[in-house]
Design an enzyme around this catalytic site. Structure first.
Site, PDB file in Angstrom:
ATOM      1  N   HIS A 143     -13.308  -1.085  45.649  1.00 16.67           N
ATOM      2  CA  HIS A 143     -14.299  -1.556  45.387  1.00 16.67           C
ATOM      3  C   HIS A 143     -15.056  -2.014  46.471  1.00 16.67           C
ATOM      4  O   HIS A 143     -16.297  -2.287  46.327  1.00 16.67           O
ATOM      5  CB  HIS A 143     -14.013  -2.824  44.333  1.00 16.67           C
ATOM      6  CG  HIS A 143     -13.082  -3.931  44.777  1.00 16.67           C
ATOM      7  ND1 HIS A 143     -11.777  -3.795  44.686  1.00 16.67           N
ATOM      8  CD2 HIS A 143     -13.412  -4.840  45.400  1.00 16.67           C
ATOM      9  CE1 HIS A 143     -11.296  -4.646  45.154  1.00 16.67           C
ATOM     10  NE2 HIS A 143     -11.978  -5.430  45.780  1.00 16.67           N
ATOM     11  N   GLU A 488       7.792   7.255  38.652  1.00 15.13           N
ATOM     12  CA  GLU A 488       6.743   8.393  38.449  1.00 15.13           C
ATOM     13  C   GLU A 488       5.483   8.051  38.621  1.00 15.13           C
ATOM     14  O   GLU A 488       4.698   9.369  39.235  1.00 15.13           O
ATOM     15  CB  GLU A 488       6.671   8.724  36.809  1.00 15.13           C
ATOM     16  CG  GLU A 488       8.104   9.103  36.215  1.00 15.13           C
ATOM     17  CD  GLU A 488       9.034   8.176  35.598  1.00 15.13           C
ATOM     18  OE1 GLU A 488      10.080   8.280  35.361  1.00 15.13           O
ATOM     19  OE2 GLU A 488       8.634   6.793  36.019  1.00 15.13           O
TER      20      GLU A 488
END
EC number: 2.2.1.1
Length: 741
Positions: A143, A488
């Site tokens: 951002h 994962e």
């Protein structure tokens, strides 16, 4: 880009600041703290802050040290650095103000870090953002992207000109609201979803470590670059950051240096409302070297000393905690959430100009700053030319290694690589497509130098071991198999970083298909950032059997077609598995998901690698004139069911076409003529068979067709029993076909 300055009036001090390999003597650091009451530091008005935020962090075994700095007298270079830092701040302020949208707080607080990295430390060539041996920078706190855009502008990148700064966050702009590698040359990876960037950076550093171990020689070091990251409190809170940073420490990625923007402000307020852990001690436990820069607002020498120390630690990554004030220089909004994600407003911009002594118009770069930064263009070209000369010598001495290296760095694979893929006939014994996948992976590993990857602690189930290679470890960095552990999400993002490091890397990662839910964020960034990661997803249906509904991915096949720029491939046998790998390797700017079976499947007549490339194709057909009585459409393990049902219907005199629908996305890319040849529009009698959700299938079978699938969760039982109970059978397909034709 480290290089000597062009300012002839400066003395030895200049060299100390501008050259990354200069060895500074160190002395104990003074405690430069942000005041606890409203006051001025270096003439800048600061709001009051809580002193408890600046306390030393200790543990039973050690105290996290502050960076040691040398006391240096103020000279002209200090004033130039200050002006350069404020230039960065105001380019960010002005761009956000003009757009009336954006995040000015981080660039204002992190400008000193950014300046030192891009002006004094990092090696790069602004006119060739893709030079191989450049240092990589990742703004994980995406951002705050105006920090990076301002730095790219000052450094001389053609991708961020003054007119670009004035189009921030606008339609058609080259500098979007979060960093996007495909939009802005000089941006390495796409960041914005917090934590993705630091995980990508681990992948970049892992790629460097692997290539260095594999190709460097005692007399020729051609791989030697760092990965620098700025991440914030939000990144630190994300689970993906923990996963990736755990692996970085485990692997000992010594050329990964992360700056933690410790500003203690989140969107909802002070981080004390939700985040009170000791980040320092957590990273020490993860195997990182940790340094604390207590004054990130004006402590330039502290930052320099921290980087110097980090580079001496070669066996572990370094976290430099830099305590900053968000929105530094804003007299009324600094150190508050109000400066995080919105423009300052005209009155506060003017107050900030007064506070920082900045008399210039918006977007102005003072001439002395412009002149100082202009040296990066010739010096960057010189750095690249020196490296090219070094590599030319390497190529003469080590031609075979050089050929492999160039394949990885250019993305040009050896001619005829696809011929290494195995081929199958109906007489070839059947097997699970996960096993056939392993055959393809190992065949490709012999001919594609950049193929590498691993599994999330399921290698023996996913069948992803490269038999000719060992495991990548701290002491075995040449190896191509990575043990990601049960991580994962981090695994997917690390593979994104590997993929975006060099165009010839072909990373793959594996887990059970149902666990794509754990890694979907990284998979989406793969698609968005055009990273051609291969996702090897096994146990793709109720066919996995007894593990039950927690592991049976009923909805997984239907959710990814909604995601742009990602290929879902569900092969039915050996030829289709080989074809899926051919497609996945060729599509370097599109990630691919291979949904693979646990159950054994026969090699079917009519399947082919070429058919897979079309997405959908006919495998058997006894009709004439492109007018079958019924079209049966199967995918993966259900193509066998469709083929058997077709045989039964033909015995009853029906003209039946059986279509393998390996990939919706590839089929949609074909010409209208081709699609009509496979699924003629005037044949409305269609039946689809897939052991997953029927969502989306009516687009293919139409309102008069039938979709056979599963629209509820699975069950724990042997696979054959579940198929029978859920109506995924030859008999059910025959009955459905008769009802529509």
């Amino acid at each position: 880009m480290a290089a000597s300055s062009s300012l002839s009036t400066l003395s030895h001090h200049q060299t100390l600041l501008s050259h990354p390999k200069t060895h500074l003597p160190t002395t104990p650091a003074s405690s430069l703290l942000v005041p606890t009451t409203s006051s001025k530091v270096n003439g800048v008005l600061l709001k009051s802050t809580s002193s408890s935020r600046r306390l030393r962090v200790g543990s039973a075994s050690a105290v996290v040290r502050a960076a040691a700095v040398e006391a240096l007298e103020s000279t002209d270079i200090d004033q130039l650095v200050e002006k350069s830092v404020n230039t960065i701040r105001f380019l960010a302020i002005d761009a956000v103000e003009k757009a009336n949208s954006g995040h000015p707080g981080l660039p204002m607080g992190c400008a000193p870090m950014g300046h030192i990295l891009y002006d004094e430390i990092m090696r790069y060539n602004p006119k060739n953002p893709y030079w191989f041996n450049r240092d990589r920078f990742v703004l994980s706190a995406g951002h705050g992207c105006m920090l990076q855009y301002a730095l790219l502008h000052l450094a001389g990148y053609d991708s961020v000109l003054e007119e670009d700064l004035k189009t921030f966050r606008q339609w058609g702009s080259r500098i979007p609201g979060h960093p996007e590698n495909f939009e802005t040359p000089g941006v390495e990876v796409t960041t914005g979803p917090l934590g993705q960037g630091i995980a990508n950076a681990v992948g970049l550093a892992l790629a460097e470590k692997h290539l260095a171990a594999r190709f460097n020689k005692p007399d020729a070091e051609i791989v030697d670059h760092y990965t620098y990251v700025i991440l914030g409190d939000g990144c630190q809170m994300e689970g993906i950051a923990q996963e990736a940073c755990s692996l970085a420490g485990h692997w000992g990625l010594g050329k990964l240096i992360a700056f933690y923007d410790d500003n203690h402000i989140s969107i909802d307020g002070d981080t004390a409302i939700a985040f009170t852990e000791s980040v320092d001690l957590r990273f020490e436990a993860l195997g990182w070297h940790v340094i604390w820069v207590k004054n990130g607002n004006t402590g330039y020498d502290e930052i320099r000393a921290a980087i110097k120390e980090a580079k001496t630690v070669t066996d572990k990554p370094t976290l430099i905690k830099v305590t900053t004030t968000i929105g530094f220089g804003s007299p009324n909004k600094s150190n508050s959430y109000s400066v995080h994600g919105s423009a300052l407003g005209s009155k506060e911009v003017e107050a900030t100009r007064q506070n920082l002594g900045w008399p210039y118009e918006p977007f102005h770069v003072p001439e002395e700053v412009k002149k100082h930064w202009s040296r990066h263009t010739p010096e960057g070209a010189s750095l690249e030319a020196e490296w090219n000369t070094k590599f030319a010598e390497y190529e003469k001495k080590y031609p075979e290694d050089a050929t492999e290296f160039k394949s990885i760095t250019t993305g040009e694979f050896p001619a005829g690589w696809e011929k290494a893929l195995p081929t199958y006939t109906p007489e070839t014994p059947g097997d699970a497509t996960r096993n056939l996948s392993q055959q393809c992976l190992n065949a490709l590993a012999k001919v594609i130098p950049g193929l590498l990857g691993g599994s999330a602690d399921l290698a023996s189930s996913n069948m992803t071991l490269l038999k000719m290679f060992g495991d990548f470890r701290r002491t075995h960095r040449k190896k191509e198999t990575f043990r990601f552990g049960v991580r994962e999400h981090g695994m997917g993002a690390i593979c994104n970083g590997i993929c975006l490091h060099s165009p010839g890397f072909v990373p793959y990662c594996a887990t059970f298909f149902v666990f794509t839910d754990y890694m979907r964020g990284a998979m989406r960034i793969s698609a968005l950032s055009e990273a051609g990661v291969i996702y090897v997803m096994t146990h793709d249906s109720i066919g996995l059997g007894e593990d039950g509904p927690t592991h049976q991915p009923i909805e997984a096949l239907s959710k990814f077609p909604a995601m742009p720029n990602i290929l879902m491939l569900r092969p039915a046998d050996g030829n289709e598995t080989a074809g899926s790998y051919k497609v996945a390797v060729e599509n370097r700017k599109t990630p691919s998901i291979l949904a693979l079976s646990r159950k054994k499947l026969p090699n079917l007549p009519g399947t082919s690698i070429e058919g897979v490339e079309k997405g959908g194709y006919t495998i058997t057909d006894n009709s004439s004139g492109n007018k079958p009585d019924v079209i049966l459409i199967g995918t993966g393990s259900e193509l066998e069911i469709a083929a058997k049902a077709g045989d039964e219907l033909r015995k009853e005199g029906k003209a039946v076409r059986v279509v393998s629908f390996v990939s919706w996305e590839l089929f949609e890319k074909q010409s209208d003529e081709y699609k009509e040849s496979v699924l003629p529009s005037d044949v409305t009698a269609r039946v689809s068979i897939e052991a997953g959700s029927t969502f989306g299938w009516h687009k293919i079978v139409g309102s008069k067709g039938k979709a056979i699938g599963i629209d509820k969760f699975g069950a724990s039982a042997p696979a054959g029993k579940i198929y029978q109970e859920y109506g995924i059978t030859v008999e059910a397909v025959v009955e459905a076909a008769k009802s529509v034709c």
